[in-house]
Design an enzyme around this catalytic site. Structure first.
Site, PDB file in Angstrom:
ATOM      1  N   GLU A 262      27.954  41.725  37.876  1.00  0.00           N
ATOM      2  CA  GLU A 262      28.583  42.942  38.404  1.00  0.00           C
ATOM      3  C   GLU A 262      28.506  44.133  37.455  1.00  0.00           C
ATOM      4  O   GLU A 262      28.776  45.255  37.853  1.00  0.00           O
ATOM      5  CB  GLU A 262      30.054  42.681  38.771  1.00  0.00           C
ATOM      6  CG  GLU A 262      30.975  42.268  37.629  1.00  0.00           C
ATOM      7  CD  GLU A 262      30.882  40.783  37.309  1.00  0.00           C
ATOM      8  OE1 GLU A 262      29.933  40.129  37.775  1.00  0.00           O
ATOM      9  OE2 GLU A 262      31.752  40.274  36.578  1.00  0.00           O
TER      10      GLU A 262
ATOM     11  N   HIS B 184      27.557  38.039  33.799  1.00  0.00           N
ATOM     12  CA  HIS B 184      28.284  38.927  34.719  1.00  0.00           C
ATOM     13  C   HIS B 184      27.309  39.798  35.508  1.00  0.00           C
ATOM     14  O   HIS B 184      26.877  40.842  35.028  1.00  0.00           O
ATOM     15  CB  HIS B 184      29.235  39.831  33.924  1.00  0.00           C
ATOM     16  CG  HIS B 184      30.418  39.098  33.375  1.00  0.00           C
ATOM     17  ND1 HIS B 184      31.596  38.951  34.065  1.00  0.00           N
ATOM     18  CD2 HIS B 184      30.581  38.440  32.211  1.00  0.00           C
ATOM     19  CE1 HIS B 184      32.448  38.247  33.341  1.00  0.00           C
ATOM     20  NE2 HIS B 184      31.858  37.916  32.211  1.00  0.00           N
TER      21      HIS B 184
ATOM     22  N   LYS C 103      37.694  55.277  45.084  1.00  0.00           N
ATOM     23  CA  LYS C 103      37.579  56.740  45.101  1.00  0.00           C
ATOM     24  C   LYS C 103      36.316  57.236  45.818  1.00  0.00           C
ATOM     25  O   LYS C 103      36.374  58.151  46.632  1.00  0.00           O
ATOM     26  CB  LYS C 103      37.572  57.242  43.652  1.00  0.00           C
ATOM     27  CG  LYS C 103      37.664  58.739  43.514  1.00  0.00           C
ATOM     28  CD  LYS C 103      39.094  59.166  43.560  1.00  0.00           C
ATOM     29  CE  LYS C 103      39.250  60.660  43.380  1.00  0.00           C
ATOM     30  NZ  LYS C 103      40.667  61.034  43.358  1.00  0.00           N
TER      31      LYS C 103
ATOM     32  N   ASP D  28      42.432  62.833  47.493  1.00  0.00           N
ATOM     33  CA  ASP D  28      43.142  61.708  48.111  1.00  0.00           C
ATOM     34  C   ASP D  28      44.141  62.177  49.174  1.00  0.00           C
ATOM     35  O   ASP D  28      44.129  61.690  50.303  1.00  0.00           O
ATOM     36  CB  ASP D  28      43.869  60.872  47.048  1.00  0.00           C
ATOM     37  CG  ASP D  28      42.920  60.385  45.978  1.00  0.00           C
ATOM     38  OD1 ASP D  28      41.699  60.401  46.226  1.00  0.00           O
ATOM     39  OD2 ASP D  28      43.386  59.993  44.891  1.00  0.00           O
TER      40      ASP D  28
ATOM     41  N   GLY E  70      37.218  35.394  33.371  1.00  0.00           N
ATOM     42  CA  GLY E  70      38.593  35.415  32.875  1.00  0.00           C
ATOM     43  C   GLY E  70      38.631  35.046  31.412  1.00  0.00           C
ATOM     44  O   GLY E  70      37.680  34.467  30.887  1.00  0.00           O
TER      45      GLY E  70
ATOM     46  N   CYS F 227      30.970  33.298  35.118  1.00  0.00           N
ATOM     47  CA  CYS F 227      31.467  33.093  33.764  1.00  0.00           C
ATOM     48  C   CYS F 227      32.622  32.079  33.762  1.00  0.00           C
ATOM     49  O   CYS F 227      32.403  30.908  34.026  1.00  0.00           O
ATOM     50  CB  CYS F 227      31.847  34.431  33.144  1.00  0.00           C
ATOM     51  SG  CYS F 227      32.040  34.340  31.377  1.00  0.00           S
ATOM     52  N   TYR F 228      33.855  32.517  33.520  1.00  0.00           N
ATOM     53  CA  TYR F 228      34.973  31.575  33.597  1.00  0.00           C
ATOM     54  C   TYR F 228      34.980  30.884  34.962  1.00  0.00           C
ATOM     55  O   TYR F 228      35.290  29.697  35.076  1.00  0.00           O
ATOM     56  CB  TYR F 228      36.298  32.318  33.361  1.00  0.00           C
ATOM     57  CG  TYR F 228      37.518  31.426  33.447  1.00  0.00           C
ATOM     58  CD1 TYR F 228      37.923  30.668  32.359  1.00  0.00           C
ATOM     59  CD2 TYR F 228      38.262  31.342  34.629  1.00  0.00           C
ATOM     60  CE1 TYR F 228      39.038  29.837  32.440  1.00  0.00           C
ATOM     61  CE2 TYR F 228      39.377  30.519  34.713  1.00  0.00           C
ATOM     62  CZ  TYR F 228      39.763  29.767  33.615  1.00  0.00           C
ATOM     63  OH  TYR F 228      40.851  28.949  33.698  1.00  0.00           O
TER      64      TYR F 228
END
Ligand code: XMP
Length: 525
Positions: free
Chosen positions: A184, A182, A381, A239, A59, A86-87
């Protein structure tokens, strides 16, 4: 919050730009997770959600500021593993008795770090890091101003980087883990392994599969709508197609789809979509032939926003007209995806500029007094594509490039005429055929032809031509928000230009659009 029988992981969002990527990495590991903004995560919420593990996102705030975002203290008493990123690491340290300091960007003792960094291990290896440090060091992505200055009691260091002596920390007693980088993001190449280790030690067994989701959703749709009738605006996009196929599996003939043909579709598109759903999948599909209405109202209009507004308004009117004929319709199906429903924490505030008015069926449910069925609300998606395959939709259909609601109208700058649309359809078909023949279709996010509002002089045979110029567009992208042009070979471009000019009467010049987004947009209008 969704009702699911699966073990659940809770991601508490503190406003990082990349929180969604944490969810992506976890879903890839077949772990069910939900992202919720920290403001929503109360004691009662935690008790009801009953997570099997918790992740604190990064964040932009600083924990050194009074009133900065925090989770409720009770999260530490749940007895489940927690991973702070992180944050999120700084939150954990500050909450649990450590100390965080503001960073210095440069100069002696600088502690802020942005971008690539290398973490080296300390002596003890922990399960969280199994598969890490196969080389002496691991590449990670850092993006922090503040840093941990003193560990909370119970924590020890298991990895350091030059500017983050507490890059990887853990309290093994409580299964609390906290990292400064991070894992991710793409630039932490081995980050997925870290998540894999975390969910394994939290006891997840990877039971979030598409087959299971399909079964659960079919039941959930039945429970939600009962014997009521559902209508669905079928666009032929992935979709709405997957949503329709899933709902059809749940409630059969109580689903009616409306396919609005606005005369702005690609070559054979209406026949293909209606044919597939009506003939092969046995869905009840109304083919609303409203070409004259749309093209009539668009006649003489060249302003892009006016075109978009007209099409959006007519679409709603037309859909409503057909839906009114379906007696007892109580629900409207929509292919809303998870990225559209995440209530991310936004720190930017303020209204953003409207670049384009996107066309969708928003506003319809209130106007028509319909309730919503949104069976894809929990999916990303690529998960929707996987579900589509699971439901038996052909690969060629599922992998189709996105096609915008306003269709060819926004690929025809200037006034739209039936002649121009006819030329555009043919040129587009040749271009896509070329891309498929060269095996490039799946590498490209979206490719299409735009017909330009200029005519240019050419020579064919011994004669002079004075025909339209067109632009080819092909982009790579992850989410349509940013994009780069696709680097076709000159041979490919030359061959395609020759084919279009030879096969499509009305075009005598072909150009290639090499604009990225930003500053351009993907569509021309
Ligand atoms: P732009 O042109 O804004 O497009 O860079 C980004 C992505 O969105 C698609 N697009 C639309 N999709 N309704 C849609 O459903 C619309 O009005 C619309 N306008 C653009 C575009 O094709 C690209 O994939």
């Amino acid at each position: 919050m969704t009702q699911t029988a699966h073990d659940r992981l809770l991601i508490i969002d503190f406003g990082s730009q990349v929180t969604q990527l944490i969810a992506r990495r976890l879903r890839e590991l077949n772990v069910y997770c939900e992202i919720h903004p920290y403001q929503k995560v109360t004691d009662a919420f935690l008790a009801e959600f009953a997570p099997k593990a918790v992740i604190f996102s990064g964040g932009p705030d600083t924990v050194t500021r009074e009133g900065s975002p925090r989770p409720p203290q009770s999260v530490y008493d749940l007895g489940v593993p927690i991973l702070g990123i992180c944050y999120g690491q700084q939150v954990m340290m500050q909450d649990l008795g450590g100390r965080v300091e503001g960073g210095k960007i440069s100069g002696g003792g600088g502690t802020a770090e942005f971008g690539r960094a290398w973490v080296t291990p300390t002596e003890d290896r922990i399960d969280l890091l199994s598969g890490w440090f196969l080389d002496a060091r691991e590449q990670v992505w850092m993006s922090h101003g503040d840093h941990v200055a003193a560990l909370a009691p119970g924590f020890a260091v298991y990895g350091t980087s030059p500017n983050a002596p507490f890059a990887i920390t853990a309290d093994l007693e409580r299964n609390f883990f906290a990292v400064q980088f991070h894992p991710e993001v793409h630039h932490t190449p081995n980050g997925k392994t870290l998540y894999e280790n975390f969910v394994r030690l939290a006891g997840f067994d990877g039971d979030w599969t598409m087959a299971a989701y399909r079964e659960e959703m079919v039941q959930a749709i039945r429970d939600q709508v009962g014997d009521a009738k559902v209508i669905c605006a079928l666009s032929g996009g992935v979709d709405s197609s997957v949503a329709a196929a899933l709902i059809h599996e749940a409630i059969g003939e109580n689903l009616t789809c409306v396919f609005v043909d606005h005369g702005l579709l690609r070559l054979n598109e209406a026949e293909e979509v209606v044919g597939m759903f009506r003939d092969h999948m046995n869905l009840s599909v109304i083919h609303a032939q409203e070409q004259d209405l749309f093209l009539g109202e668009l006649d003489g209009v060249s302003d892009p926003e006016t075109k978009r507004k007209i099409i959006g308004r007519l679409f709603i009117d037309v859909f409503q007209k057909y839906a009114d004929q379906i007696e007892g319709a109580a629900y409207l199906a929509q292919g809303t995806l998870y990225p559209d429903v995440i209530e991310s924490v936004s720190f930017s505030g303020g209204p953003s500029v409207t670049i384009k008015s996107h066309h969708n069926v928003g506003g319809l449910p209130e106007k028509m007094g319909l309730k919503l069925v949104e069976p894809l609300r929990e999916l990303f998606k690529d998960e929707v594509r996987a579900l589509g395959r699971e439901l038996g939709l052909p690969d060629s259909f599922i992998g189709r490039h996105p096609f915008p609601g306003p269709g060819l109208a926004i690929r025809c700058p200037g006034e739209i005429t039936r002649d121009k649309l006819e030329i555009l359809r043919k040129a587009d078909a040749v271009y896509i055929d070329q891309i498929r023949k060269h095996g490039l279709y799946d590498e490209i996010w979206q490719a299409f032809v735009a017909i330009l509002p200029v005519r240019t002089v050419g020579v064919m045979g011994d004669g002079r031509t004075y025909d339209y110029a067109c632009a080819l567009r092909a982009v790579t992208s992850v989410d349509g928000m940013t994009a780069d042009y696709y680097p076709f070979s000159h041979d490919f471009l030359g061959e395609t230009a020759t084919r279009i000019i030879n096969e499509v009467e009305g075009i005598n010049r072909v150009t290639y659009d090499v604009t990225s987004k930003p500053p351009g947009t993907i569509e021309w209008e």
